[in-house]
Design a protein around this motif. Structure first.
Motif, mmCIF file in Angstrom:
data_model
loop_
_atom_site.group_PDB
_atom_site.id
_atom_site.type_symbol
_atom_site.label_atom_id
_atom_site.label_comp_id
_atom_site.label_asym_id
_atom_site.label_seq_id
_atom_site.Cartn_x
_atom_site.Cartn_y
_atom_site.Cartn_z
ATOM 1 N N UNK A 1 -5.376 33.035 8.811
ATOM 2 C CA UNK A 1 -6.324 34.151 8.665
ATOM 3 C C UNK A 1 -7.154 34.064 7.396
ATOM 4 N N UNK A 2 -6.967 33.013 6.623
ATOM 5 C CA UNK A 2 -7.661 32.942 5.336
ATOM 6 C C UNK A 2 -8.230 31.546 5.094
ATOM 7 N N UNK A 3 -9.554 31.492 4.980
ATOM 8 C CA UNK A 3 -10.215 30.226 4.641
ATOM 9 C C UNK A 3 -10.354 30.180 3.130
ATOM 10 N N UNK A 4 -10.014 29.043 2.529
ATOM 11 C CA UNK A 4 -10.103 28.930 1.068
ATOM 12 C C UNK A 4 -11.004 27.743 0.733
ATOM 13 N N UNK B 1 -14.501 25.125 4.429
ATOM 14 C CA UNK B 1 -13.058 25.318 4.291
ATOM 15 C C UNK B 1 -12.304 25.076 5.593
ATOM 16 N N UNK B 2 -12.947 25.330 6.734
ATOM 17 C CA UNK B 2 -12.223 25.193 8.007
ATOM 18 C C UNK B 2 -12.624 23.937 8.776
ATOM 19 N N UNK B 3 -13.383 23.057 8.134
ATOM 20 C CA UNK B 3 -13.769 21.820 8.818
ATOM 21 C C UNK B 3 -14.820 22.059 9.880
ATOM 22 N N UNK B 4 -15.674 23.058 9.671
ATOM 23 C CA UNK B 4 -16.646 23.409 10.710
ATOM 24 C C UNK B 4 -18.088 23.358 10.257
ATOM 25 N N UNK B 5 -18.412 22.446 9.337
ATOM 26 C CA UNK B 5 -19.788 22.407 8.828
ATOM 27 C C UNK B 5 -20.797 22.082 9.928
ATOM 28 N N UNK B 6 -20.320 21.378 10.961
ATOM 29 C CA UNK B 6 -21.231 21.037 12.061
ATOM 30 C C UNK B 6 -21.685 22.296 12.805
#
Ligand code: AMP
Ligand code: GLY
Length: 449
Positions: A107-110, A333-338
């Protein structure tokens, strides 16, 4: 710049439309981050770990207790209670303590690298070996754990090498000696007198490079790498690059030394190989990768890697940013820059310049509690932001609270106009003993001689 194609598809991780963000850190860089986060359309609430910074306090809600990175449990419970879904970490010291590892969860992106990733900055011996293994251009260097062996190495060389403590030393762990006597003294101070404690137990002796320096920043989400605009940092205390090294007395963005071709070369030869080499070590790197480069006759070479935004480079980078920083940090942080849209990560054309106002005695000491005048007048100039780095509010008055006190940052249509505006604004601010360079952004760029 175009993002590099991801080697494997990133997780489908939608970015929440309403972000509640905790920003950690209390310097000028974090004031700039706070402003950009506050201006992000996706941000519904902004919290700060460092409300003692009056600039940050004006726009963010203070955490209810004193920040201590060594107590992640308390921070984690606070994030849960306040429904915080993104934590943005500014300083390397906090990354070094592994707060990213401790806080990250479903639940927390860092935003920031893990402790293992941060080693690129926190352990220069690790970084040197990694660069060597990946054939990344950098100064030739040898790692030592014995003062006697280090001294013998210096003795045997014609020129005195640069002496670097391997660990974090608050920006003071590098000595570029004028002669061998200074090199010996630096080795003794680090390894025998333990000037930097454990940070100096291991040192690196490296070849001295020459040339101008630039700061390159890449956003990395573990798969995708995006290099953003290159900055120029002015490290020496006095005009014409004289005097002691500092954390940075000013910066401009973009750098006149870096065009698109240069950035492509740096990505290809330095940034991508570094991230790949980390992956081979089992480290998925997420956050900012900051490469401090020297432009030598043999091409750009790495002086150092850092694992966070620069200070004062963040001030100029973000003065030109008009995307949604919170979405960018979350995606990283979540590997979702795309999943980002181009408007999330857009920079205005034009240029930014920041001029640091430092205390009397900086960088050795600093005089605190000195009243500062003129901040409001400076900020009345359009395009100007006065970033609080080390100030405090005392009886309603803003006073100095450390070495680098303020950075006066201006945006304008071109570099010359940005420089003129930054100095016009800086000229309105005064405090007893104030130190400022007068040549930030002037024609000619800093050279390491
Ligand atoms: P660092 O903390 O590693 O960035 O070093 C601080 C500053 O010391 C750099 O910005 C350079 O100006 C200088 N420096 C570090 N390494 C070298 C080197 N190998 N040759 C010349 N100057 C260096
Ligand atoms: N301005 C240099 C640094 O942030 O390390």
């Amino acid at each position: 710049m175009k993002p590099h194609a991801a080697p494997k598809s990133p997780p489908k991780s939608p970015i929440p439309t309403a972000l509640r963000v905790l920003l950690i850190g209390g310097g000028g860089r974090e004031h700039a981050l706070a402003i950009a986060l506050k201006n992000s359309k996706s941000v519904k609430a902004l919290f700060t770990s460092h409300p003692e910074n009056p600039g940050i306090k004006a726009i963010a809600q203070p955490m209810e207790f004193e920040f201590d990175a060594k107590n992640p449990q308390r921070i984690s419970s606070y994030c849960e209670r306040e429904r915080i879904n993104l934590v943005v970490i500014g300083p390397e010291s906090v990354l070094d303590l592994g707060l990213v590892d401790e806080l990250s969860g479903p639940d927390l992106a860092v935003f920031g690298p893990t402790k293992a990733g941060a080693q690129l900055e926190t352990d220069k011996a690790f970084a040197k070996e990694l660069m060597r293994s990946a054939s990344i251009p950098t100064a030739d260097g040898r790692i030592f754990q014995s003062a006697r062996e280090a001294e013998a190495y210096i003795e045997a060389r014609e020129e005195p090498p640069v002496v670097k403590a391997a660990g974090l030393a608050g920006g003071k762990g590098v000595v570029v000696p004028a002669d061998k006597a200074e090199a010996f003294a630096a080795v003794r101070a680090m390894m025998v007198d333990e000037k930097f404690g454990k940070a100096g137990a291991k040192i690196i002796l490296e070849e001295r490079m020459k040339g101008p320096e630039v700061s390159v920043f890449a956003l990395v989400d573990g798969h995708t790498i995006m290099t953003i605009d290159v900055c120029q940092d002015y490290k020496r205390l006095h005009d014409e690059d004289t005097g002691p090294n500092t954390g940075g007395m000013g910066a401009i963005c973009p750098s006149p030394l870096a065009d698109a071709k240069f950035v492509e070369r740096v990505e290809r030869d330095i940034i991508v190989p570094a991230i790949d080499a980390l992956r081979r070590e089992g480290v998925t790197y997420r956050g900012v990768l900051y490469a401090g480069l020297m432009l030598t006759h043999a091409g750009p070479k790495v002086v150092e890697f850092n694992c966070r935004f620069g200070d004062p480079e963040a001030q100029v980078l973000l003065q030109r940013f008009n995307g949604d920083l919170a979405r960018v940090c979350y995606a990283c942080a979540v590997g979702g820059m795309a999943n980002l849209e181009p408007k999330d990560i857009s920079f205005r054309d034009g240029a930014a310049c920041t001029v640091v106002l430092a205390s009397e005695g900086y960088p050795e000491t600093s005089k605190t509690g000195v009243p500062i005048e003129g901040i409001e007048d400076a900020e009345a100039i359009s395009g100007v932001t006065v970033h609080h780095a080390c100030t405090a509010r005392k009886n309603g008055q803003i006073v100095t609270a450390g070495g680098r006190v303020l950075s006066v940052t201006a945006y304008a249509e071109d570099a010359e106009a940005a420089r003129a505006k930054a100095y016009e604004a800086a000229g309105k601010i005064s405090f007893a003993g104030m130190q400022m360079r007068s040549d930030i952004g002037a024609v000619g760029v800093p050279q390491t001689k």
